[in-house]
Structures are given as structure tokens and as C-alpha cells.
Design an enzyme around this catalytic site. Structure first.
Site, PDB file in Angstrom:
ATOM      1  N   GLU A 180      12.410  -6.135 -94.341  1.00  0.00           N
ATOM      2  CA  GLU A 180      12.374  -5.934 -95.867  1.00  0.00           C
ATOM      3  C   GLU A 180      11.136  -7.270 -96.319  1.00  0.00           C
ATOM      4  O   GLU A 180      11.193  -6.958 -97.990  1.00  0.00           O
ATOM      5  CB  GLU A 180      13.401  -4.979 -96.277  1.00  0.00           C
ATOM      6  N   ASN A 181      11.669  -8.422 -95.811  1.00  0.00           N
ATOM      7  CA  ASN A 181      10.820  -9.541 -96.760  1.00  0.00           C
ATOM      8  C   ASN A 181       9.604  -9.162 -96.534  1.00  0.00           C
ATOM      9  O   ASN A 181       9.076 -10.510 -96.975  1.00  0.00           O
ATOM     10  CB  ASN A 181      11.916 -10.306 -96.235  1.00  0.00           C
TER      11      ASN A 181
END
Lengths: 207, 234
Positions: A46-47
């Protein structure tokens, strides 16, 4: 014999279908990647990455290439990168088919608590609240009881919630349960675990 | 208009004010504007509110601004890597506003797009939703979150041209584009400023309209969790 960490991860991998885009949490969920076999699964970090590869070989670590746990990783032929707003846009937009994550407590209505214990050091929720709110199917992988032997599958969560009514399926060392109308439904027991044993270890209503 | 400056201190000249809201790019220590943070430490500006996913580590990144007590409040999603942060927070010296990571990113993006508020499912029914307006769309509950309008954005990119067009590298992009977008003024530090025309216009990640000042410099790029596999396993 209850399942061990790897057996729980292997069971969780059965939840994944060919072609899925999936987000795996930290801990046992990370191990799920080892058991996907021939299935074509794309892992989201999710980064800002789709198509997460394994850890790099020693000496090939790249400070610009990390996963959401801040560990050095590698890219694959299919990899794409994007910013955090787009990353959570695809999470909130329901484009990620499944999230597999750990938990401290799950309630029979699907409430999930996994981000803070009052009075203890609070580190933050990171992306967990976004994931459980946005992802189509939320699978929790955790031990059935805590270290005191108390059930982690409760009638109501006692800890602050990460999400309300968000969990679809729970995989524990004792078996697999679904969140359904009125409580939890036993899907299967771990090999050598009886349904009575599973019920006895569960505080939540089993229907 | 000249956007390229000789140093981080020059690029920040006239932009810093006590009590201002700064949006910073970066995830963990990946893609953080380390040179601009150092210059803000040097400037001595104080009572800052900083919107950043994380708060650096002790003695590096935003951790330096915590060591000098220049930060009054953090808006973050995860702050677990910083002992000094925890000390100041637990003793009441530092305010902390937890934001779910996607909410923080979208609040920055929204601010940059002139959107003062948006509804999201994230956080509904949790502490994060307490006191926020709830609205039902198609039978589902959403909470109102507000856009972030920062006084200053500080970001890190891989390459820039002299018009401020930015290209990021791998997962170092993270919060940098939304952070850049939400500031009245954005200062970007890059590893290399290249001549105008040498970046493929189709491959610009953030157009120069969002970037007002640029510096080039050497980056330490510290690794937070070095994880490797052995060659035999391949």
C-alpha cells in the site's frame, strides 16, 4: 493437532483465486505468499506498488524499493508504481479483491480490532482501517485464543475497532469460520480438532 | 520564472513561519525530503504542524525536528519507529492526530484539488469517526474528512527539469505527489536536475505547476529494515 503458522498460511492461500490483486498484512499473512502455487496472484504494497517481489539478494537492496513494513523488496516484470493517493484509491475503490491480515479480536458481527491497546504504546493504524473498509473480502488469520487461553473470537470487541462489520472469514489454528447473519459459522476444523473443541474455545455465538 | 535554487536554505528563504502547517512526502525513511528537513532544523522555525505519514526515526528525517522541539503537532498514520516522539507525546509536549493512511493521502490530494471535504467509509464506527459527520450513501455509512491545505510542501523526487516537472523512483514516490499538491508553495529536492526537454513528457509523474522551488543534492537514503534472501534459495 491445531494448525501451525505455516499451515494457517497455507489454508489462507486457498482463499485466493487466479488473477486476484491481494494485500497481505504483516506476520502470518506475509507467509501466505509462499503457498499460492501456480495461481497468478498480484500482491499490492500500500505504499505504492502492485507486483511485489521477494526480498533482494544481499548487496542488491535498494532504499527506494520497500514494502509497507519498510522492508527492502524487489520488483517483478509486472510491477507498477504509483503514489499513496492512488494506492488507497484502488483500496477504497474496491479494486483489491482480498486482504489477509492479523487481528487481536474479531466479534461475531465482523467487527475487527487490531490497531491499539488502550494504555499501551500506540503506534498508529497505518493503512489497516482503509484496507478493511475498502477491500472486497477481508480474511483474518490469527490464533484462536490469546496467550492467557481466552477466546479472540468474541461476542463484542473490547479493544478500539479498526473497522465495523468488516470481516468475512476467520482462519485460526483451530479452523475456519465465516461471519454470517447472527454469528459465526464453522466452515471447517483443523485436522485433529473436533467441532466441540472449536466451540469450547470460542466465545462468539456459533450458528 | 527561476525555480532552481543553490541550497535547501536558499530555497526555503522567506517561506518559513512559526506555527505553519507543512506537508511532507515520504513513507518511513523512503523518499523523505532529508535536505529540506535539515534546513528547517537550521532555520529554528518552531511550533510547526507537520502532516506526514510517519515521523522519521530518532535523529533522522523528521526525527531531527522532534529532537529540537520544533514540531508542535503531527498528523500521521504510524509513528512507531521513534522513541523521542513517544516520549514527547506521552509527556504531553507533542500533539498527535492519527489519520488512517489512505485518509491522510486523500486529504492531501483533496486539498491540492480544491476539495475541502470528502466522504469515506474508512474509520466509520471507530475512534477516528467520533465527532465527524456521518452520511449514508446506498445504505452504507461514510464519514466526512477534510482536505489538507498546507502552507508549505516539502518533497523528494528522483529527477526534475528546471521547470519543476518531477519524476520519482520506485516506491519513493509514495506521499510525495499528494503532499506536493496540497501546499501553497512546494519545494522539491531531487537527486538530479536535468536539462529541459530531456524528460519524456509522457513520463512526468508530477507536472511542474505544483513545484515552485527545486534544489539538487546528495541524499543519504537510509534503509529502515534491511531484508535479504540468500543466493542459494534462488
Amino acid at each position: 493437532m491445531p494448525w501451525d503458522r505455516n499451515q494457517m498460511a497455507a489454508r489462507a492461500a486457498q482463499e485466493l483465486e487466479d488473477g486476484m490483486y491481494v494485500n497481505l498484512g504483516i506476520g502470518i499473512p506475509t507467509l501466505v505468499a509462499n503457498y499460492v502455487g501456480d495461481k497468478d496472484i498480484t500482491l499490492q504494497s500500500e505504499n505504492g506498488m502492485l507486483g511485489m517481489g521477494p526480498f533482494p539478494f544481499e548487496g542488491e537492496e535498494d532504499p527506494d524499493l520497500i514494502n509497507a513494513g519498510k522492508q527492502t523488496i524487489t520488483e517483478l516484470a509486472r510491477t507498477s508504481y504509483f503514489d499513496s493517493a492512488m494506492s488507497f484509491g484502488m483500496i477504497r475503490g474496491g479494486k483489491i479483491a482480498a486482504a489477509i491480515l492479523g487481528a487481536m479480536e474479531v466479534a461475531e458481527n465482523g467487527d475487527l480490532a487490531n490497531w491499539m491497546i488502550p494504555g499501551k504504546l500506540v503506534k498508529g493504524m497505518g493503512g489497516a482501517m482503509d484496507l478493511v473498509a475498502g477491500v472486497e473480502k477481508v480474511v483474518v488469520v490469527m490464533d484462536h485464543t490469546n496467550k492467557h487461553g481466552d477466546s479472540k473470537l468474541l461476542k463484542e470487541c473490547t479493544l478500539p475497532l479498526t473497522g465495523k462489520g468488516v470481516v468475512d472469514r476467520i482462519i485460526t489454528n483451530l479452523g475456519v469460520l465465516d461471519v454470517v447473519e447472527g454469528g459465526l459459522r464453522i466452515v471447517e476444523c483443523a485436522e485433529g480438532v473436533t467441532e466441540d473443541e472449536l466451540r469450547a474455545a470460542t466465545e462468539a455465538t456459533i450458528v | 520564472m527561476k525555480k532552481v535554487y543553490g541550497s535547501a536554505a536558499e530555497a526555503l528563504d522567506g517561506l518559513l513561519e512559526d506555527g505553519m502547517l507543512i506537508a511532507a512526502g515520504g513513507f518511513g525513511l523512503c523518499g523523505i525530503p532529508e535536505l529540506l528537513i535539515d534546513a528547517i532544523v537550521e532555520s529554528g522555525v518552531k511550533d510547526l504542524t507537520v502532516a506526514s505519514n510517519n515521523a522519521g526515526v530518532d535523529g533522522f528525517g523528521l526525527g531531527k525536528l522532534l529532537d529540537t522541539r520544533q514540531i508542535k503537532k503531527m498528523m500521521s498514520s504510524y509513528v512507531g519507529e521513534n522513541a523521542e516522539f513517544m516520549r514527547q507525546y506521552l509527556s504531553g509536549e507533542l500533539e498527535l492526530e492519527f489519520n488512517p493512511q489512505g485518509t491522510l493521502a486523500e486529504r492531501m490530494r483533496a486539498g491540492g484539488c480544491g476539495i475541502p471535504g470528502f466522504y469515506t467509509k474508512t474509520g466509520y464506527g471507530t475512534q477516528i469517526g467520533e465527532g465527524k459527520e456521518v452520511k449514508v450513501f446506498n445504505g452504507e455509512h461514510y464519514i466526512l474528512e477534510e482536505g489538507i491545505f498546507a502552507d508549505l510542501s516539502i518533497v523528494k523526487a528522483w529527477k526534475a527539469d528546471d521547470t519543476g516537472n518531477l519524476v520519482f523512483r520506485k516506491t519513493a514516490r509514495n506521499f510525495n505527489p499528494p503532499a506536493a499538491m496540497c501546499g501553497k508553495v512546494c519545494v522539491a529536492e531531487v537527486e538530479e536536475i536535468v536539462p529541459r526537454g530531456s524528460l519524456d513528457p509522457d513520463h512526468i509523474h508530477l507536472p511542474g505547476i505544483y513545484v515552485h522551488r527545486i534544489i539538487q543534492g546528495e541524499h543519504e537514503k537510509r534503509i529502515e529494515q534491511r531484508t535479504v534472501r540468500k543466493r542459494e534459495e534462488a
